[in-house]
Design a protein around this motif. Structure first.
Motif, PDB file in Angstrom:
ATOM      1  N   ASP A  36       0.769  -1.286   0.326  1.00 43.44           N
ATOM      2  CA  ASP A  36       0.272   0.055  -0.262  1.00 43.44           C
ATOM      3  C   ASP A  36       0.928   1.433   0.195  1.00 43.44           C
ATOM      4  OD1 ASP A  36      -1.666  -2.450   1.484  1.00 43.44           O
ATOM      5  OD2 ASP A  36      -3.344  -0.551   0.332  1.00 43.44           O
ATOM      6  N   LEU A  37       2.078   1.480   1.266  1.00 47.16           N
ATOM      7  CA  LEU A  37       3.108   2.610   0.965  1.00 47.16           C
ATOM      8  C   LEU A  37       3.927   2.964  -0.667  1.00 47.16           C
ATOM      9  CD1 LEU A  37       3.102   4.895   2.679  1.00 47.16           C
ATOM     10  CD2 LEU A  37       5.266   3.834   3.427  1.00 47.16           C
ATOM     11  N   SER A  38       4.247   1.613  -1.000  1.00 41.82           N
ATOM     12  CA  SER A  38       5.078   1.731  -2.021  1.00 41.82           C
ATOM     13  C   SER A  38       4.143   2.602  -2.919  1.00 41.82           C
ATOM     14  CB  SER A  38       5.648   0.824  -1.989  1.00 41.82           C
ATOM     15  OG  SER A  38       6.751   0.051  -1.673  1.00 41.82           O
ATOM     16  N   GLY A  39       2.784   1.781  -3.405  1.00 39.58           N
ATOM     17  CA  GLY A  39       2.258   2.037  -4.430  1.00 39.58           C
ATOM     18  C   GLY A  39       1.579   3.710  -4.072  1.00 39.58           C
ATOM     19  N   LEU A  40       0.597   4.096  -3.001  1.00 37.77           N
ATOM     20  CA  LEU A  40       0.810   5.417  -2.693  1.00 37.77           C
ATOM     21  C   LEU A  40       1.861   6.435  -3.130  1.00 37.77           C
ATOM     22  CD1 LEU A  40      -1.228   5.041   0.412  1.00 37.77           C
ATOM     23  CD2 LEU A  40      -1.703   6.441  -1.503  1.00 37.77           C
ATOM     24  N   LEU A  41       3.506   6.016  -2.418  1.00 34.51           N
ATOM     25  CA  LEU A  41       4.045   6.506  -2.777  1.00 34.51           C
ATOM     26  C   LEU A  41       4.569   7.196  -4.402  1.00 34.51           C
ATOM     27  CD1 LEU A  41       6.673   6.255  -0.280  1.00 34.51           C
ATOM     28  CD2 LEU A  41       5.355   7.905  -0.338  1.00 34.51           C
ATOM     29  N   LYS A  42       4.852   6.387  -5.446  1.00 34.46           N
ATOM     30  CA  LYS A  42       4.298   5.391  -6.486  1.00 34.46           C
ATOM     31  C   LYS A  42       3.707   6.514  -7.105  1.00 34.46           C
ATOM     32  CE  LYS A  42       6.603   1.558  -7.602  1.00 34.46           C
ATOM     33  NZ  LYS A  42       6.446   0.016  -7.393  1.00 34.46           N
ATOM     34  N   ALA A  43       2.114   6.817  -6.791  1.00 37.87           N
ATOM     35  CA  ALA A  43       0.954   6.743  -8.162  1.00 37.87           C
ATOM     36  C   ALA A  43       1.812   8.818  -7.624  1.00 37.87           C
ATOM     37  CB  ALA A  43      -0.546   6.575  -7.531  1.00 37.87           C
ATOM     38  N   ASN A  44       2.015   9.261  -6.630  1.00 31.72           N
ATOM     39  CA  ASN A  44       1.962  10.509  -6.616  1.00 31.72           C
ATOM     40  C   ASN A  44       3.797  10.938  -6.621  1.00 31.72           C
ATOM     41  OD1 ASN A  44      -0.397  11.904  -4.905  1.00 31.72           O
ATOM     42  ND2 ASN A  44      -0.214   9.429  -4.002  1.00 31.72           N
ATOM     43  N   SER A  45       4.576   9.864  -7.195  1.00 25.57           N
ATOM     44  CA  SER A  45       5.952  10.048  -7.353  1.00 25.57           C
ATOM     45  C   SER A  45       6.553  11.184  -6.187  1.00 25.57           C
ATOM     46  CB  SER A  45       6.288  11.130  -8.349  1.00 25.57           C
ATOM     47  OG  SER A  45       5.684  11.017  -9.878  1.00 25.57           O
ATOM     48  N   CYS A  46       6.589  10.338  -5.354  1.00 25.33           N
ATOM     49  CA  CYS A  46       6.947  10.301  -4.130  1.00 25.33           C
ATOM     50  C   CYS A  46       7.873   9.587  -3.467  1.00 25.33           C
ATOM     51  CB  CYS A  46       6.059  11.009  -2.862  1.00 25.33           C
ATOM     52  SG  CYS A  46       6.748  11.761  -1.030  1.00 25.33           S
TER      53      CYS A  46
END
Ligand code: ADP
Ligand code: ZN
Ligand code: MG
Length: 483
Positions: A356-366
């Protein structure tokens, strides 16, 4: 026919790493990337007449540290040499480097390819200065009317790490480079920002007939600055060499360049045209004598390196794959360790960090460094799930909410009324309603269709907006259906 039906590849790589010092190797100018052209310069790094270099002690610290991290011998006595060549990016007309007595030699690092471990030898690592940068008016040097030189990079400290010709497949080369870059990042030798050119690779490769024990003639492709370019370059170069050999031709020992756009290597210069660098000892710098106390001090302050970190994570119960993913970026590994201090179920934590966290970061280029969900907040969220206060499903909503608002998980759960329903009375009421509304599924289940229960559980979760305690729902529902 693929090259490896008939031939075996042999590869050794020379890697240039920009060291993470504040100032340059022989002067006090800033090493910061970018900056207005020719603003990080002084008479020393511009090579003006009459100046003398002074070796930056921090460069030596980092070189020793890198050597130790790569299992090298650290020379008690080493020296600098002048490598002479004439090019506008090199104002002194020589590069101060190390030739026959480098600071580090005879090391190794371990790679793992498809579960097989292998040691790759490190021949040597030496200190040298970076050159400046040509700035062309057009796209490339050949299509430009004029070119300028930016000397900001001149004198930035480099460590050149030379591998033994130990690699036998493209995957081994990539594994070596990834491990090397990780070690450099973990040990704090370099920021390893590949996109800023902090790490550059010269790839030497040759083919030989399978079963042959002698090396074939190699080519060297210079200045690759990403793993992906190395992979593409090798794949191209191996086919090119195989085609020549298949036709009975001979490989020319030469330096080549990788054209990213064309996806091919091009000849730069052959061995006959190779520079004679006329190396000689640098008369302006004292030889470098490193006493063992200095080395021991650096050894005792060595941070945890990737291999040790992977092992530690595996000993906490993570599969080898998870340990590899989490350590692949230092920021991710640091994040994981910080969260682990507050939540000690490593496997659950790994699932959330990689999922979940990697997914969220990736989706926001963070990046993990800038993650809006702090390690403490993630640990808090996982604790709520573990204690049964919220379901894992609700947890997925909560992590998105933390990401958006920065609020703590406890606050979000309270404000949104997301607390898991574990009250048997309340759940029984809803279960009764769902049973009454779905006589067909109930009948199916009772006729032996085990699957039908999934649908009923789904309806109950839906009716409670995902807040029902799933374990309890299952237990109560089965009880009622068995009545
Ligand atoms: P040079 O002195 O020309 O720079 P080195 O002996 O230092 O050559 O080797 C440079 C790199 O090339 C090293 O990384 C080494 O492992 C690699 N290398 C040497 N011979 C071969 C070969 N035949 N095939 C592939 N790589 C090679
Ligand atoms: Zn300077
Ligand atoms: Mg060499």
């Amino acid at each position: 026919m693929a090259y490896d039906d008939k031939y075996e590849m042999v590869c050794g790589v020379e890697t240039h790493v920009e060291m993470a010092t504040k100032t340059k190797i022989f002067c006090g100018c800033s090493t910061e990337f970018g900056g207005e052209q020719n603003t990080h310069v002084c008479p020393v790094c511009l090579g003006l007449p009459g100046v003398l270099p002074v070796l930056n002690r921090e460069v030596v610290n980092l070189a020793i540290k890198a050597g130790l991290a790569l299992n090298c011998e650290i020379a008690e006595f080493s020296k600098f040499d002048r490598k002479n060549y004439y090019y506008p990016d090199l104002p002194k007309n020589y590069q101060t480097s190390q030739y026959d007595l480098p600071i580090c030699k005879n090391g190794w690092l371990e790679i793992s390819v498809n579960g097989e471990k292998k040691k790759i030898g490190i021949t040597r690592a030496h200190m040298e200065e970076d050159a400046g940068k040509l700035v062309h008016s057009g796209e490339t040097i050949t299509t430009s009317n004029s070119s300028g030189v930016d000397y900001n990079r001149t004198g930035v400290p480099l460590l050149e790490i030379v591998s033994e010709p130990d690699m036998r497949s493209v995957d081994e080369v990539l594994a070596y480079l990834e491990e090397l870059v990780q070690i450099m990042e973990y040990a704090g030798i370099s920021d390893c920002k590949m996109e800023q050119g902090s790490v550059r690779f010269d790839v030497n490769v040759s083919l030989r007939l399978k079963g042959s024990s002698e090396f074939g003639t190699r080519t060297e492709t210079k200045n690759l600055n990403s793993f992906n370019s190395v992979r593409r370059c090798l794949e191209y170069e191996l086919e090119r060499q195989a085609d020549i050999l298949d036709e009975g031709g001979a490989i020319v020992q030469e330096t080549r360049t990788w054209d990213e756009g064309k996806g091919m290597t091009l000849s730069l210069r052959s061995k006959e045209e190779a520079h004679d660098y006329r190396y000689f000892p640098e008369p302006d710098l004292m030889p470098l004598v490193i006493d063992r106390k200095w080395v021991d001090e650096i050894r005792s302050a060595m941070p945890e390196l990737p291999a040790a970190k992977r092992q530690r994570l595996q000993s906490l119960g993570l599969p080898e794959y998870d340990a590899g993913v989490i350590t692949s970026f230092k920021a991710m590994a640091d994040y994981f360790d910080a969260a682990l201090e507050k939540f000690d179920d490593a496997k659950t934590l790994a699932n959330w960090v990689m999922g979940d966290l990697s997914g969220l970061l990736k989706a926001n280029s963070c990046s993990f460094e800038d993650s809006p969900v702090s390690p403490v907040q993630l640990a808090g969220l996982l604790t709520l799930i573990k204690k049964g206060e919220i379901s894992g499903k609700i947890g997925k909503t909560v992590i998105e909410e933390i990401y958006k608002t920065g609020k703590d998980p406890e606050t979000i759960v309270k404000e949104k009324g997301l607390v898991q329903i574990s009250d048997e009375g309340a759940l029984e009421k809803i279960i009764d309603e769902v049973i009454a509304a779905n006589p067909k599924s109930v009948g199916d289940y009772q006729a032996g269709k085990e699957n039908a229960i999934g649908f009923l559980v789904g309806q109950i979760m839906k009716a409670t907006k995902g807040q029902a305690n799933p374990g309890l729902v299952n237990k109560l529902l089965r009880g009622k259906l068995a009545e």
